[in-house]
Design an enzyme around this catalytic site. Structure first.
Site, short mmCIF file in Angstrom:
data_model
loop_
_atom_site.label_atom_id
_atom_site.label_comp_id
_atom_site.label_asym_id
_atom_site.label_seq_id
_atom_site.Cartn_x
_atom_site.Cartn_y
_atom_site.Cartn_z
N CYS A 1 -22.02 -24.81 -9.92
CA CYS A 1 -23.17 -24.15 -10.52
C CYS A 1 -24.35 -24.09 -9.55
O CYS A 1 -24.78 -25.13 -9.03
CB CYS A 1 -23.57 -24.90 -11.79
SG CYS A 1 -25.04 -24.19 -12.55
N LYS B 1 -14.10 -27.50 -9.84
CA LYS B 1 -14.40 -26.12 -9.47
C LYS B 1 -15.63 -26.15 -8.58
O LYS B 1 -16.65 -26.75 -8.92
CB LYS B 1 -14.68 -25.28 -10.71
CG LYS B 1 -15.23 -23.89 -10.37
CD LYS B 1 -14.69 -22.84 -11.30
CE LYS B 1 -15.18 -21.47 -10.91
NZ LYS B 1 -16.63 -21.31 -11.09
N ASN C 1 -10.53 -17.98 -6.79
CA ASN C 1 -11.42 -17.32 -7.77
C ASN C 1 -12.50 -16.53 -7.03
O ASN C 1 -12.99 -16.97 -6.00
CB ASN C 1 -12.06 -18.39 -8.67
CG ASN C 1 -13.25 -17.87 -9.47
OD1 ASN C 1 -14.38 -18.36 -9.31
ND2 ASN C 1 -13.03 -16.89 -10.31
N ASP D 1 -14.24 -12.25 -7.53
CA ASP D 1 -14.15 -10.80 -7.30
C ASP D 1 -12.77 -10.21 -7.59
O ASP D 1 -12.45 -9.13 -7.08
CB ASP D 1 -14.54 -10.45 -5.86
CG ASP D 1 -15.98 -10.79 -5.53
OD1 ASP D 1 -16.69 -11.28 -6.42
OD2 ASP D 1 -16.39 -10.56 -4.37
N GLY E 1 -12.88 -14.32 -13.94
CA GLY E 1 -14.10 -14.42 -14.74
C GLY E 1 -14.55 -13.06 -15.23
O GLY E 1 -14.08 -12.54 -16.25
C1 LIG Z 1 -22.64 -15.28 -16.74
C2 LIG Z 1 -21.79 -16.22 -15.95
C3 LIG Z 1 -21.64 -17.52 -16.37
C4 LIG Z 1 -20.85 -18.42 -15.65
N1 LIG Z 1 -20.70 -19.69 -16.08
C5 LIG Z 1 -19.88 -20.54 -15.41
C6 LIG Z 1 -19.65 -21.86 -15.89
O1 LIG Z 1 -20.16 -22.29 -16.92
N2 LIG Z 1 -18.82 -22.65 -15.14
C7 LIG Z 1 -18.20 -22.22 -14.00
O2 LIG Z 1 -17.45 -22.95 -13.38
N3 LIG Z 1 -18.42 -20.98 -13.53
C8 LIG Z 1 -19.24 -20.14 -14.21
N4 LIG Z 1 -19.43 -18.87 -13.73
C9 LIG Z 1 -18.77 -18.46 -12.48
C10 LIG Z 1 -17.39 -17.89 -12.76
O3 LIG Z 1 -16.56 -18.85 -13.34
C11 LIG Z 1 -16.74 -17.41 -11.45
O4 LIG Z 1 -16.60 -18.50 -10.58
C12 LIG Z 1 -17.54 -16.33 -10.75
O5 LIG Z 1 -18.06 -15.39 -11.66
C13 LIG Z 1 -16.66 -15.60 -9.71
O6 LIG Z 1 -15.46 -15.15 -10.32
P1 LIG Z 1 -15.29 -13.64 -10.89
O7 LIG Z 1 -15.64 -12.72 -9.77
O8 LIG Z 1 -13.86 -13.57 -11.34
O9 LIG Z 1 -16.27 -13.50 -12.03
C14 LIG Z 1 -20.22 -17.98 -14.45
C15 LIG Z 1 -20.37 -16.66 -14.03
C16 LIG Z 1 -21.15 -15.78 -14.75
C17 LIG Z 1 -21.29 -14.36 -14.27
#
Ligand SMILES: Cc1cc2nc3c(=O)[nH]c(=O)nc-3n(C[C@H](O)[C@H](O)[C@H](O)COP(=O)(O)O)c2cc1C
Length: 314
Positions: free
Chosen positions: A84, A123, A184, A186, A208
């Site tokens: 985070c 993570k 993980n 994009d 995500g």
């Molecule tokens: C609105 C939002 C909230 C997120 N909350 C968390 C979270 O609580 N814990 C976490 O590990 N990652 C969180 N992420 C990150 C996602 O898990 C992920 O690592 C990131 O978006 C990149 O992956 P993606 O491109 O598939 O979205 C969050 C991302 C977004 C956009």
């Protein structure tokens, strides 16, 4: 995902074929201080399982306590958030703040590992910034401390959501790391996801934002010929889950988010978004406005890029 993967959304994704889901990040310190909402966030229902519980904090004892309750409540695994980027979290040394103190990170992992028998994952990100890339060291620590897998969002904390996810680094780490690496960042479509699984050495992937625009991405990954439901069908399904699984006070807010994500790339989505946010006060109003906006034959589409959501807790 904070503000997103509550019980209703997790149930929705599971019904649509997601093999595993994870809670929003949950604060160990709030749990230990007896916060009622935090305790509620730690409860799971069978229909959303297998579900991991993600925890964060920098105090090893508190992390052990919350991990124990996660295990007791039926979590499939405990995941520690070391990714985070939000200052409120990092300034205490939690989230990606742990990337600046790997000794402390090890203590937190050890304490959680000793507290539970279920699988433990972490993570994290590449490092704090481009001069401080430490994911390789983190994977070594994870291995030594008995972590079962390491989910890597391959950006630095400084990048937040800017730039590209570094899949070359992920691939290299997956080859070298003694701890299994889950990639993980994009992944935007089922084809993209399957391509990565086929051509990279990662042990798994985590999706995500793409699942928000197209919650059927997991079913499509498993079956190329999967017939996508219409957005009408998906909205009605999510409406019913929201009604029974979400507190009345936040039902409309949660539903509006889901409708807005699925409007990504559709005509006049900007105007729809503004109207929905301003005018819909209740779940019923949000459903009505959404059904007026979408066409009966509209189906979810995978996004071409993920810039529609550029903030978050990982
Ligand atoms: C609105 C939002 C909230 C997120 N909350 C968390 C979270 O609580 N814990 C976490 O590990 N990652 C969180 N992420 C990150 C996602 O898990 C992920 O690592 C990131 O978006 C990149 O992956 P993606 O491109 O598939 O979205 C969050 C991302 C977004 C956009």
């Amino acid at each position: 995902m904070a503000g997103i993967t509550d019980r209703a959304y997790r149930t929705f994704l599971r019904q649509l074929g997601a093999p595993t889901v994870v809670t929003e990040l949950i604060s160990a310190d709030s749990y230990v201080h007896g916060n009622k909402l935090t305790r509620e966030m730690l409860t799971l229902t069978p229909e959303e399982g297998p579900c991991g519980i993600q925890i964060f904090g920098a105090i090893p004892n508190n992390m052990a306590e919350i991990a124990k309750i996660a295990e007791k409540n039926g979590a499939a695994f405990v995941d520690i958030n070391f990714g985070c980027p939000v200052p409120k979290v990092t300034k205490s040394g939690a989230g990606s703040g742990a990337l600046l103190n790997l000794v402390k990170m090890r203590e937190v992992i050890r304490s959680v590992r000793q507290a539970v028998n279920i699988p433990l994952s972490i993570k994290s990100r590449l490092g704090w910034d481009s001069t401080h890339i430490v994911a390789d060291q983190v994977s070594q620590i994870a291995h030594e401390e008995g972590v079962n897998w390491f989910v890597l969002h391959a950006r630095t904390r400084e990048q937040a959501y800017k730039g590209q996810n570094n899949w070359e680094y992920t691939e290299q780490l997956a080859q070298d790391s003694p701890c299994p690496i889950v990639g993980n960042g994009d992944i935007y479509s089922a084809e993209h996801a399957n391509h990565i699984l086929k051509h990279q050495k990662v042990s798994g992937i985590m999706i995500g934002r793409a699942a928000l625009a197209n919650p059927c991405i997991f079913a499509q990954m498993q079956n190329q010929d999967f017939v996508l439901p219409t957005i009408y069908e998906l909205l009605l399904q999510f409406h019913d889950i929201t009604l029974r699984a979400t507190h009345e006070k936040v039902q409309a807010v949660r539903f509006k988010k889901c409708a807005i994500w699925m409007s990504y790339g559709k005509p006049h989505s900007h105007a729809f978004r503004s109207q929905l946010l301003q005018e819909a006060q209740t779940l019923g109003q949000a459903l009505k406005l959404s059904l007026e906006y979408f066409q009966p034959e509209d189906r979810p589409t995978s996004p071409n890029d993920l810039t529609f959501l550029k903030g978050g807790h990982g």
